[in-house]
Design a protein around this motif. Structure first.
Motif, PDB file in Angstrom:
ATOM      1  N   LYS A  66     -14.458   5.217  17.840  1.00  0.00           N
ATOM      2  CA  LYS A  66     -13.238   5.090  17.028  1.00  0.00           C
ATOM      3  C   LYS A  66     -13.432   4.131  15.864  1.00  0.00           C
ATOM      4  CE  LYS A  66     -10.994   1.744  20.136  1.00  0.00           C
ATOM      5  NZ  LYS A  66      -9.789   1.408  20.910  1.00  0.00           N
ATOM      6  N   VAL A  67     -14.306   3.151  16.040  1.00  0.00           N
ATOM      7  CA  VAL A  67     -14.684   2.264  14.930  1.00  0.00           C
ATOM      8  C   VAL A  67     -16.204   2.146  14.932  1.00  0.00           C
ATOM      9  CG1 VAL A  67     -14.407   0.001  13.878  1.00  0.00           C
ATOM     10  CG2 VAL A  67     -12.565   0.927  15.267  1.00  0.00           C
ATOM     11  N   GLN A 253     -13.258   1.761   5.843  1.00  0.00           N
ATOM     12  CA  GLN A 253     -12.454   0.558   5.633  1.00  0.00           C
ATOM     13  C   GLN A 253     -13.322  -0.685   5.623  1.00  0.00           C
ATOM     14  OE1 GLN A 253      -9.179  -0.086   5.150  1.00  0.00           O
ATOM     15  NE2 GLN A 253      -8.609   2.090   5.045  1.00  0.00           N
ATOM     16  N   GLU A 255     -13.624  -4.906   5.894  1.00  0.00           N
ATOM     17  CA  GLU A 255     -12.949  -6.096   6.423  1.00  0.00           C
ATOM     18  C   GLU A 255     -13.818  -7.294   6.121  1.00  0.00           C
ATOM     19  OE1 GLU A 255     -11.963  -5.774  10.582  1.00  0.00           O
ATOM     20  OE2 GLU A 255     -10.991  -3.846  10.197  1.00  0.00           O
ATOM     21  N   HIS A 264     -16.440  -0.288   7.863  1.00  0.00           N
ATOM     22  CA  HIS A 264     -16.277   0.514   9.071  1.00  0.00           C
ATOM     23  C   HIS A 264     -15.992   1.974   8.754  1.00  0.00           C
ATOM     24  CE1 HIS A 264     -14.798  -3.224  11.394  1.00  0.00           C
ATOM     25  NE2 HIS A 264     -15.935  -2.854  11.913  1.00  0.00           N
ATOM     26  N   CYS A 266     -13.661   4.731  10.563  1.00  0.00           N
ATOM     27  CA  CYS A 266     -12.633   4.810  11.599  1.00  0.00           C
ATOM     28  C   CYS A 266     -12.120   6.244  11.695  1.00  0.00           C
ATOM     29  CB  CYS A 266     -11.429   3.933  11.267  1.00  0.00           C
ATOM     30  SG  CYS A 266     -11.823   2.337  10.602  1.00  0.00           S
TER      31      CYS A 266
ATOM     32  N   ASN B 180      -1.788  -1.357   1.599  1.00  0.00           N
ATOM     33  CA  ASN B 180      -3.131  -1.946   1.586  1.00  0.00           C
ATOM     34  C   ASN B 180      -3.301  -2.925   0.443  1.00  0.00           C
ATOM     35  OD1 ASN B 180      -3.366  -0.342  -0.637  1.00  0.00           O
ATOM     36  ND2 ASN B 180      -5.125   0.821   0.091  1.00  0.00           N
ATOM     37  N   GLN B 183      -3.770  -5.803   2.344  1.00  0.00           N
ATOM     38  CA  GLN B 183      -3.935  -5.119   3.628  1.00  0.00           C
ATOM     39  C   GLN B 183      -3.437  -6.060   4.727  1.00  0.00           C
ATOM     40  OE1 GLN B 183      -6.075  -2.030   3.813  1.00  0.00           O
ATOM     41  NE2 GLN B 183      -4.992  -1.806   5.743  1.00  0.00           N
ATOM     42  N   PRO B 186      -5.339  -4.600   9.793  1.00  0.00           N
ATOM     43  CA  PRO B 186      -6.600  -3.851   9.699  1.00  0.00           C
ATOM     44  C   PRO B 186      -6.397  -2.406  10.164  1.00  0.00           C
ATOM     45  CG  PRO B 186      -6.903  -5.915  10.921  1.00  0.00           C
ATOM     46  CD  PRO B 186      -5.441  -5.736  10.729  1.00  0.00           C
ATOM     47  N   VAL B 187      -7.019  -1.491   9.471  1.00  0.00           N
ATOM     48  CA  VAL B 187      -6.880  -0.081   9.824  1.00  0.00           C
ATOM     49  C   VAL B 187      -7.660   0.236  11.105  1.00  0.00           C
ATOM     50  CG1 VAL B 187      -7.393   2.281   9.074  1.00  0.00           C
ATOM     51  CG2 VAL B 187      -6.457   0.622   7.454  1.00  0.00           C
ATOM     52  N   ALA B 188      -8.814  -0.393  11.257  1.00  0.00           N
ATOM     53  CA  ALA B 188      -9.681  -0.097  12.400  1.00  0.00           C
ATOM     54  C   ALA B 188      -8.983  -0.435  13.711  1.00  0.00           C
ATOM     55  CB  ALA B 188     -10.984  -0.897  12.277  1.00  0.00           C
ATOM     56  N   SER B 189      -9.231   0.381  14.728  1.00  0.00           N
ATOM     57  CA  SER B 189      -8.590   0.127  16.023  1.00  0.00           C
ATOM     58  C   SER B 189      -9.505  -0.701  16.905  1.00  0.00           C
ATOM     59  CB  SER B 189      -8.206   1.446  16.697  1.00  0.00           C
ATOM     60  OG  SER B 189      -9.324   2.293  16.790  1.00  0.00           O
ATOM     61  N   HIS B 190     -10.015  -1.776  16.354  1.00  0.00           N
ATOM     62  CA  HIS B 190     -10.765  -2.713  17.179  1.00  0.00           C
ATOM     63  C   HIS B 190      -9.787  -3.723  17.768  1.00  0.00           C
ATOM     64  CE1 HIS B 190     -10.220  -5.016  13.612  1.00  0.00           C
ATOM     65  NE2 HIS B 190     -11.230  -4.505  12.947  1.00  0.00           N
ATOM     66  N   ASN B 194      -5.845  -3.753  16.717  1.00  0.00           N
ATOM     67  CA  ASN B 194      -4.834  -3.242  17.642  1.00  0.00           C
ATOM     68  C   ASN B 194      -3.755  -4.281  17.921  1.00  0.00           C
ATOM     69  OD1 ASN B 194      -6.156  -0.841  17.817  1.00  0.00           O
ATOM     70  ND2 ASN B 194      -7.130  -1.265  19.785  1.00  0.00           N
TER      71      ASN B 194
ATOM     72  N   ARG C  81      -5.525  -0.716  -4.300  1.00  0.00           N
ATOM     73  CA  ARG C  81      -6.159  -1.954  -3.851  1.00  0.00           C
ATOM     74  C   ARG C  81      -7.497  -2.203  -4.542  1.00  0.00           C
ATOM     75  NH1 ARG C  81      -8.205  -2.828   2.415  1.00  0.00           N
ATOM     76  NH2 ARG C  81      -9.191  -4.853   2.127  1.00  0.00           N
TER      77      ARG C  81
END
Lengths: 338, 267, 279
Positions: A66-67, A253, A255, A264, A266, B180, B183, B186-190, B194, C81
């Motif tokens: 998922k990531v 994305q 970070e 990442h 995703c 964003n 942002q 975070p978009v990622a589901s880490h 989450n 962005r």
């Protein structure tokens, strides 16, 4: 290669999983945790949920998590240092107890990531994945693999396919070189066998339509109002895409934390409005019905044309996960009959 | 059931409404939300104890937005959502015909918003025993343990946003998680992606959530989001004496001031 | 060992920044690694993913011509962005670029023909690449006409180059601004691009038309071209859709069965008419 037929006792199967673990491979199998069965890392076979028809999520995260980190970067005073992911460090993974539909799901996924230009990160994970599937003894109302060129004892995508012959015995089909290397390393566990007719050993799943009919119907259905009707109760979440073994769409994305950062990949879904939204505010797929149509067309029209491969394996996960009971098999049947 | 159908049929036949929002039979023993536009289709309308989806969600979707009048088969949770949506100026009374269904599954007839308020106040709010047990378990934890509990509970989240998509109160045209610039989430589901997402959503629902449990029901990985919302609602009730879903006019705890507010939070 | 990674950008240094219009800037980018510069080549029409580490990537065409070696240019308007972050950069700063992606304007097939370029607003950049490409190979083509419009005089981009094109005897340039967008000393036309195009009315005989602009301009320009006698095969445009990967994997830029990133962004009107209207 030609399929090699073998027999495995249940006790040998237990030993096999232990040996695979001992050889440094990571073994993932369906595990029931708090009522939900998902692929989890297992140390032995006792942890596995053999009864599960289909895990909630597919096994795709083993190669398409998922990531997924695409790269690291570090900002210095006057430079940026980009560090690639070390794909050689990816572990050897065994997907154990996958269903034939799970195994088949890796084929369209692989086509997305490796056709024309190769996604090295995906490929490295795929190269290190060995799939040992177990044929389905039972199915539920959501299963429709036989309508999409699959079947409860289908070998495509698997490296080894096990079919339960009796509570103590499995028929093992060694399908690929990867499967053969497991056989060769554990030859003592396998007994020779003739070809076994699996039909009486696997679930009966009625065929509801053919992919070819769907593909043909879709040629004239783009402007139909069927999409509005079908998508009316769709809530627009991404559950269907995320549990799907064949959905490969993603977002990229960045970070950062201080001077360090990571890029990442995703999971993303064509069901989301944001998926196609332009910065200007214009959206080529403004309505949920258009996004639902995209999902069906992508899997049953575009992918067959681009990759000679349907983007659906009939596992039924999307329908099981849907909060508003959008049943893809039912909708496809409607299209086939319409 | 026949009474519900009769009302629905009449409303369509008299063209008082163009859509009846209810349920029909779904896959196997499931039920599913359904839109009825013709009186003769009402035969397919069903209601049983499986019909727990909060269909007030669809009042904000195209099909209902484009209709002049909409009828909706409404359990107490759906009625509460309708009242809260009205309180937040998302829907208007003239357009909506509530066909009330009590917690015992009996038809309560057509409810105007005034009657709906009464209905909402008198219908019992149920909390499943296992939910109650989990809440007690969490309440017994230290703050650190609670945080760890939720971090762990959020970890299987895949950010499919089914919780948001099936929540009638999550009607924002652009969700905070989709902005964003900057942002925020975070978009990622880490792990922390989450945590931040669910914390943000919980905060935005505090005092607005009517505790229907749709978030948990629709979650493919079964995160107990309803518990998080419930505990926040409980807190808001305690601190602000405010409860969502009881009034059709604005009463939001987090954006209204009254002199009797305890203001403990400022200390 | 150096692994290849299709998502890894080239490291580029911003060599020069030009302010084109309100919120619109052009960056001239140079490869920081000489080997990258040597290996790199692109053809007009192609695009890339420009990235600011920590903010993300954004998709633009390469706005410079492949005939101008040693650098690439991109022109962008601050909107989201990444473009806002880009706009805050200075000369000497580092960004990432990966590409080139997508198909090309088939200028080899246009030899011996008249060219008619029609552009609106911020859509001149993709056109500028092909215009300069053709001007640098001027002897290959017959008459070259450029019709360019923007909302107001201030919004016209590449003002210095417009002047250069205007002064060239071998180019016919028509500039226009939307009604109300003119200044007292504006010498160009006033009116929307499709209207001005029908006034200028270039001959469609042996002519290729290339159209880039906002969807609304494109929508009203095609009928004008049709009336002027252009066949669908002789009308080219570029599509833009939201993109992430740039090479047909992330799944969002498709229009029907074609990926704008891989099968486009350049399409003839003939091809466009076979696609569903998902752009």
């Amino acid at each position: 290669m030609e399929i090699i037929n073998k027999i495995l006792d249940k006790s040998s199967l237990t030993v096999l999983v232990e040996k695979l673990n001992a050889s440094g491979k990571e073994v993932y199998a369906p595990v029931n945790k708090k009522g939900i069965t998902e692929f989890e890392k297992v140390a032995n076979l006792q942890e596995m949920d053999f009864d599960c028809i289909a895990t909630k999520q597919s096994a795709k995260s083993l190669v398409f998590p998922k990531v997924e980190k695409l790269m690291n970067f570090e900002k210095t005073f006057d430079d940026v240092i980009v560090k690639n992911v070390d794909i050689t460090a990816f572990p050897e993974v065994i997907a154990f107890g996958t269903r034939p539909c799970d195994a088949a799901g890796f084929i369209p996924l692989d086509a997305i990531f490796t056709t024309d230009n190769v996604d090295e990160i995906f490929k490295a994970r795929m190269d290190k994945l060995t799939i040992i599937s177990i044929s389905c003894k039972k199915a539920d109302d959501f299963c429709f693999c036989t309508s999409v060129n699959g079947g409860p004892g289908n070998t495509s995508g698997s490296d080894i396919l096990l079919t339960e012959m009796s509570p103590n015995e499995y028929y093992a089909e060694i399908i690929t070189e990867k499967g053969k290397s497991i056989l060769d390393a554990n030859a003592a566990l396998f007994k020779d066998s003739a070809v076994v007719d699996k039909t009486p050993l696997v679930a009966k799943i009625e065929q509801q339509f053919t992919e070819e009919v769907i593909n043909e119907k879709l040629k004239t259905l783009f402007e139909s109002d069927i999409w509005d009707t079908q998508a009316m109760r769709c809530v627009g979440c991404g559950a269907c895409a995320f549990v799907c073994p064949a959905c490969g769409c993603f977002d990229i994305q960045d970070e950062t934390k201080g001077k360090d950062g990571v890029r990442h990949r995703c999971w993303d879904s064509c069901g989301f409005k944001l998926f196609t939204l332009h910065t200007s505010g214009h959206n080529p797929r403004e309505k949920q019905a258009q996004r639902w149509r995209q999902r069906i067309y992508h899997k049953f029209s575009y992918q067959p044309e681009q990759q000679k491969q349907f983007g659906c394996v009939g596992c039924g996960r999307c329908s099981r996960a849907c909060p508003s009971d959008m049943n893809i098999a039912e909708h496809l049947t409607q299209i086939a009959k319409g | 059931m026949e009474e519900i159908k009769k009302i629905a049929r009449e409303l369509l036949a008299e063209n008082k409404v163009q859509v009846v929002l209810g349920f029909e039979k779904g896959t196997a023993n499931k039920v599913r939300p359904a839109f009825f536009t013709k009186a003769e289709d009402i035969d397919k309308l069903i209601y049983n104890e499986a019909c727990i989806h909060n269909i007030a969600l669809y009042l904000k979707k195209d099909t209902c937005q484009h209709a002049k009048g909409v009828a909706i088969t409404a359990t107490p949770n759906v009625v509460r959502s309708i009242l809260q949506l009205s309180a937040e100026n998302q829907i208007t009374e003239e357009k909506i015909h509530i066909i009330g269904i009590t917690h015992e599954g009996k038809c309560a007839g057509i409810l105007d918003f005034k009657a709906a308020e009464e209905f909402s106040k008198t219908q019992p709010k149920g909390l499943k025993p296992e939910d109650k047990a989990l809440i007690e378990k969490i309440q017994a934890m230290s703050l650190e343990e609670r945080f760890d509990y939720w971090v762990e509970a959020f970890s299987p989240c895949i950010k499919c946003y089914a919780c948001r998509a099936s929540c009638p109160m999550c009607y924002c045209g652009k969700c905070n998680v989709e902005t964003n610039n900057p942002q925020w989430i975070p978009v990622a589901s880490h792990k922390y992606g989450n945590v931040e997402w669910h914390m943000m959503r919980a905060m935005h629902l505090a005092g607005r959530c009517i505790n229907c449990g749709e978030c948990n029901r629709s979650c493919p990985v079964d995160i107990p989001l309803n518990i998080l919302s419930y505990m926040l609602s409980d807190f808001v009730l305690d601190e602000f004496d405010s409860e969502a879903g009881l009034n059709s006019v604005f009463t939001s705890a987090l954006s209204a001031y009254t002199v009797v507010d305890k203001e403990n939070f400022i200390k | 060992m150096e692994q290849s990674n299709i998502y890894a950008p080239y490291k580029m240094k911003i060599e020069k920044i030009t302010e084109e219009a309100p919120l619109v800037k052009t960056f001239r980018l140079k490869f920081m690694n000489e080997q990258d510069a040597e290996n790199f080549s692109f053809r007009t029409g192609q695009f890339g993913e420009y990235s600011i580490y920590g903010e993300g990537e954004v998709t633009f065409c390469v706005a410079s011509a492949p005939t101008r070696k040693g650098y690439i240019e991109c022109t962008f308007r601050q909107a989201g962005r990444v473009t806002k972050a880009l706009a805050n950069l200075d000369e000497g700063d580092i960004i990432g670029f990966r590409g080139p992606y997508g198909n090309i304007f088939p200028i080899d097939e246009w030899k011996g023909k008249n060219l008619l370029f029609i552009a609106g607003g911020i859509a001149l950049p993709p056109m500028r690449s092909v215009i300069w490409n053709c001007l640098d190979l001027r002897e290959n083509f017959k008459d070259i006409t450029i019709v360019y419009g923007a909302r107001s005089v201030a919004d016209l981009v590449y003002k210095h180059e417009l002047k250069e094109w205007e002064d060239r005897p071998d180019v016919k340039l028509v500039t226009t601004v939307d009604p109300g967008g003119e200044t007292p000393d504006w010498k160009g036309k006033v009116g929307f691009v499709p209207t001005v195009l029908s006034e200028v009315a270039p001959s469609s005989a042996n002519t290729i038309a290339i159209v880039c602009g906002p969807p609304i301009m494109i929508k009203f320009t095609f009928p004008v071209l049709e009336k002027l006698g252009f066949t669908d095969d002789n009308v080219f445009t570029t599509l833009e859709n939201r993109m992430k990967c740039g090479f047909g994997k992330c799944g969002r830029c498709n229009v029907g069965k074609v990926f704008v990133c891989k099968d486009g962004p350049v399409f003839t009107l003939t091809q466009l008419k076979q696609l569903p209207p998902e752009y």
